[in-house]
Motif scaffolding. Structure first.
Motif, PDB file in Angstrom:
ATOM      1  N   GLU A  96       1.108  -1.378   0.147  1.00 46.19           N
ATOM      2  CA  GLU A  96       0.179   0.065   0.026  1.00 46.19           C
ATOM      3  C   GLU A  96       0.883   1.497   0.276  1.00 46.19           C
ATOM      4  N   ALA A  97       1.786   1.223   0.547  1.00 48.50           N
ATOM      5  CA  ALA A  97       3.162   2.242   1.055  1.00 48.50           C
ATOM      6  C   ALA A  97       3.222   2.453  -0.451  1.00 48.50           C
ATOM      7  N   ILE A  98       3.913   1.193  -0.858  1.00 42.00           N
ATOM      8  CA  ILE A  98       4.357   1.716  -2.388  1.00 42.00           C
ATOM      9  C   ILE A  98       3.490   2.356  -3.802  1.00 42.00           C
ATOM     10  N   ARG A  99       2.340   1.753  -3.214  1.00 37.83           N
ATOM     11  CA  ARG A  99       0.904   2.214  -4.074  1.00 37.83           C
ATOM     12  C   ARG A  99       1.405   4.066  -4.036  1.00 37.83           C
ATOM     13  N   GLU A 100       0.855   4.371  -2.674  1.00 37.37           N
ATOM     14  CA  GLU A 100       0.268   6.002  -2.616  1.00 37.37           C
ATOM     15  C   GLU A 100       1.845   6.392  -2.371  1.00 37.37           C
ATOM     16  N   ALA A 101       3.007   5.503  -2.806  1.00 36.44           N
ATOM     17  CA  ALA A 101       4.180   6.327  -2.957  1.00 36.44           C
ATOM     18  C   ALA A 101       4.686   6.746  -4.721  1.00 36.44           C
ATOM     19  N   CYS A 102       4.203   5.517  -5.264  1.00 38.48           N
ATOM     20  CA  CYS A 102       4.143   5.478  -6.831  1.00 38.48           C
ATOM     21  C   CYS A 102       3.336   6.553  -7.809  1.00 38.48           C
ATOM     22  N   ARG A 103       1.633   6.887  -7.223  1.00 42.00           N
ATOM     23  CA  ARG A 103       0.315   7.494  -7.194  1.00 42.00           C
ATOM     24  C   ARG A 103       1.133   9.123  -6.829  1.00 42.00           C
ATOM     25  N   GLY A 104       2.351   9.811  -6.428  1.00 42.18           N
ATOM     26  CA  GLY A 104       2.655  10.584  -5.480  1.00 42.18           C
ATOM     27  C   GLY A 104       3.761  11.245  -6.368  1.00 42.18           C
ATOM     28  N   GLY A 105       4.384  10.271  -7.307  1.00 39.30           N
ATOM     29  CA  GLY A 105       5.224  10.443  -8.356  1.00 39.30           C
ATOM     30  C   GLY A 105       6.702   9.645  -8.552  1.00 39.30           C
ATOM     31  N   MET A 106       6.631   9.155  -7.136  1.00 36.19           N
ATOM     32  CA  MET A 106       8.037   8.660  -7.503  1.00 36.19           C
ATOM     33  C   MET A 106       7.780   7.090  -8.441  1.00 36.19           C
ATOM     34  N   ARG A 107       8.983   7.217  -9.046  1.00 42.08           N
ATOM     35  CA  ARG A 107       9.538   6.170  -9.470  1.00 42.08           C
ATOM     36  C   ARG A 107       8.881   4.506  -8.987  1.00 42.08           C
ATOM     37  N   LEU A 108       8.013   3.256  -9.609  1.00 39.33           N
ATOM     38  CA  LEU A 108       8.284   2.389  -9.109  1.00 39.33           C
ATOM     39  C   LEU A 108       9.661   1.363  -8.429  1.00 39.33           C
ATOM     40  N   ASP A 109      10.570   1.596  -9.371  1.00 38.35           N
ATOM     41  CA  ASP A 109      11.644   1.169  -8.609  1.00 38.35           C
ATOM     42  C   ASP A 109      12.547   1.802  -7.140  1.00 38.35           C
ATOM     43  N   ASP A 110      12.725   2.735  -7.016  1.00 40.04           N
ATOM     44  CA  ASP A 110      12.712   4.020  -6.244  1.00 40.04           C
ATOM     45  C   ASP A 110      11.827   3.147  -5.233  1.00 40.04           C
ATOM     46  N   ALA A 111      10.489   3.362  -5.277  1.00 38.61           N
ATOM     47  CA  ALA A 111       9.734   3.370  -3.968  1.00 38.61           C
ATOM     48  C   ALA A 111       9.451   1.083  -3.660  1.00 38.61           C
ATOM     49  N   ARG A 112      10.151   0.571  -4.940  1.00 37.74           N
ATOM     50  CA  ARG A 112       9.908  -1.046  -4.674  1.00 37.74           C
ATOM     51  C   ARG A 112      11.809  -0.627  -3.266  1.00 37.74           C
ATOM     52  N   ARG A 113      12.312  -0.260  -3.517  1.00 32.20           N
ATOM     53  CA  ARG A 113      13.561   0.050  -2.740  1.00 32.20           C
ATOM     54  C   ARG A 113      13.636   0.298  -1.246  1.00 32.20           C
ATOM     55  N   GLN A 114      12.318   1.602  -1.381  1.00 29.03           N
ATOM     56  CA  GLN A 114      12.838   2.712  -0.221  1.00 29.03           C
ATOM     57  C   GLN A 114      11.819   1.115   0.821  1.00 29.03           C
ATOM     58  N   PHE A 115      10.333   0.673   0.201  1.00 29.16           N
ATOM     59  CA  PHE A 115       9.764  -0.099   0.767  1.00 29.16           C
ATOM     60  C   PHE A 115      10.455  -1.406   1.090  1.00 29.16           C
ATOM     61  N   LYS A 116      11.583  -2.212   0.613  1.00 27.19           N
ATOM     62  CA  LYS A 116      12.413  -3.463   0.889  1.00 27.19           C
ATOM     63  C   LYS A 116      11.014  -4.507  -0.099  1.00 27.19           C
ATOM     64  N   TYR A 117      10.626  -4.049  -1.348  1.00 28.21           N
ATOM     65  CA  TYR A 117       9.642  -4.823  -1.682  1.00 28.21           C
ATOM     66  C   TYR A 117      10.207  -5.995  -2.162  1.00 28.21           C
ATOM     67  N   HIS A 118      11.152  -6.389  -2.714  1.00 27.56           N
ATOM     68  CA  HIS A 118      11.494  -7.414  -2.998  1.00 27.56           C
ATOM     69  C   HIS A 118      12.135  -8.444  -2.044  1.00 27.56           C
ATOM     70  N   GLN A 119      12.645  -8.026  -1.024  1.00 33.21           N
ATOM     71  CA  GLN A 119      12.857  -8.445   0.213  1.00 33.21           C
ATOM     72  C   GLN A 119      11.708  -9.081   0.841  1.00 33.21           C
ATOM     73  N   LEU A 120      10.246  -8.481   0.669  1.00 30.39           N
ATOM     74  CA  LEU A 120       9.062  -9.348   0.927  1.00 30.39           C
ATOM     75  C   LEU A 120       8.061 -10.650   1.040  1.00 30.39           C
ATOM     76  N   GLN A 121       8.455 -11.157  -0.473  1.00 26.71           N
ATOM     77  CA  GLN A 121       8.073 -13.276  -0.229  1.00 26.71           C
ATOM     78  C   GLN A 121       9.881 -13.553   0.077  1.00 26.71           C
ATOM     79  N   THR A 122      10.780 -13.188   0.741  1.00 22.57           N
ATOM     80  CA  THR A 122      11.551 -13.807   0.389  1.00 22.57           C
ATOM     81  C   THR A 122      12.465 -14.968   2.045  1.00 22.57           C
ATOM     82  N   LYS A 123      12.363 -15.924   1.537  1.00 24.10           N
ATOM     83  CA  LYS A 123      12.261 -17.117   2.768  1.00 24.10           C
ATOM     84  C   LYS A 123      13.239 -16.376   3.479  1.00 24.10           C
ATOM     85  N   GLY A 124      13.301 -15.936   5.036  1.00 19.26           N
ATOM     86  CA  GLY A 124      14.368 -16.011   5.963  1.00 19.26           C
ATOM     87  C   GLY A 124      14.451 -14.085   6.026  1.00 19.26           C
TER      88      GLY A 124
END
Length: 219
Positions: A190-218
């Motif tokens: 939800e934070a990533i979506r809101e950041a992108c709605r405010g103009g942030m790039r998706l890759d930057d938003a994902r990096r900021q909110f650690k998207y790529h670690q969310l589903q990673t085991k451990g």
């Protein structure tokens, strides 16, 4: 769904995709493979009341007269070993389950009489649907024992969530951990979506909110 069951309430606020990611993060298999809603509008959340089916004896046993014993708010979970040549759920069961306030039905196999569950809005999830009866082709072997639903183990009392994407089972002993992880994932997305709605790039938003670690085991 009962108001006293807080984890059922928590699960009902989450979609199966988010819960699936949480299961992956914790290394738990709970995604019910190829079990799909008969309508994309169907949603269900509740605790499992399990039924195990097997081949018929001689004379054959019944396909099931258990419906009046299922607690209100439960989900009926039927394991017919993935068979698609004989049904274990039809219109009479749908009508009674709907009237009694049962939360839904999940089948490792097929159902029939789909028109009624669509009309009533009663959630049924299964591998498929077909018209041929299971009478004299299958019989109930056991009630409230562990069963297999789409390669996921379901024990009586486990928490299930179903929506347009399918069905998730959360083992009772891991409920709090899975729900906590899923809520964290949901909030980050939800934070990533809101950041992108405010103009942030998706890759930057994902990096900021650690998207790529969310589903990673451990992680």
């Amino acid at each position: 769904m009962t108001t006293q069951d807080k984890n059922v309430e928590r699960a009902a606020k989450l979609d199966t995709a988010t819960l699936s990611d949480a299961l992956d993060k914790l290394g738990i298999v709970g995604q019910c493979y190829k079990i799909k809603p008969r309508s994309s509008d169907f949603r269900t959340t509740g605790r499992a009341y399990t039924i195990k089916y097997g081949p018929p004896s001689n004379p054959p046993g019944t396909v099931g007269d258990f419906i009046d014993d299922v607690p209100v708010g439960s989900i009926v979970v039927l394991d017919n070993n993935g068979r698609e040549d004989a049904t274990v759920w039809g219109d009479i069961m749908t009508e009674i389950a709907h009237r009694r306030g049962i939360a839904g039905t999940v089948i490792n196999g097929v159902c029939r009489d789909v028109a009624l569950c669509l009309k009533l809005g009663y959630p049924v999830f299964s591998r498929d649907h077909w018209m041929r009866t299971g009478k004299d082709r299958v019989q109930v072997e056991a009630v409230n024992v562990p069963v297999n639903i789409g390669e996921a183990r379901v024990a009586a009392g486990d928490l299930l969530r179903g929506d347009a994407d399918g069905v998730i089972v959360i083992p009772r002993e891991h409920e709090d951990a899975v729900l906590e992880a899923a809520e964290t994932i949901h909030n980050a997305e939800e934070a990533i979506r809101e950041a992108c709605r405010g103009g942030m790039r998706l890759d930057d938003a994902r990096r900021q909110f650690k998207y790529h670690q969310l589903q990673t085991k451990g992680k």
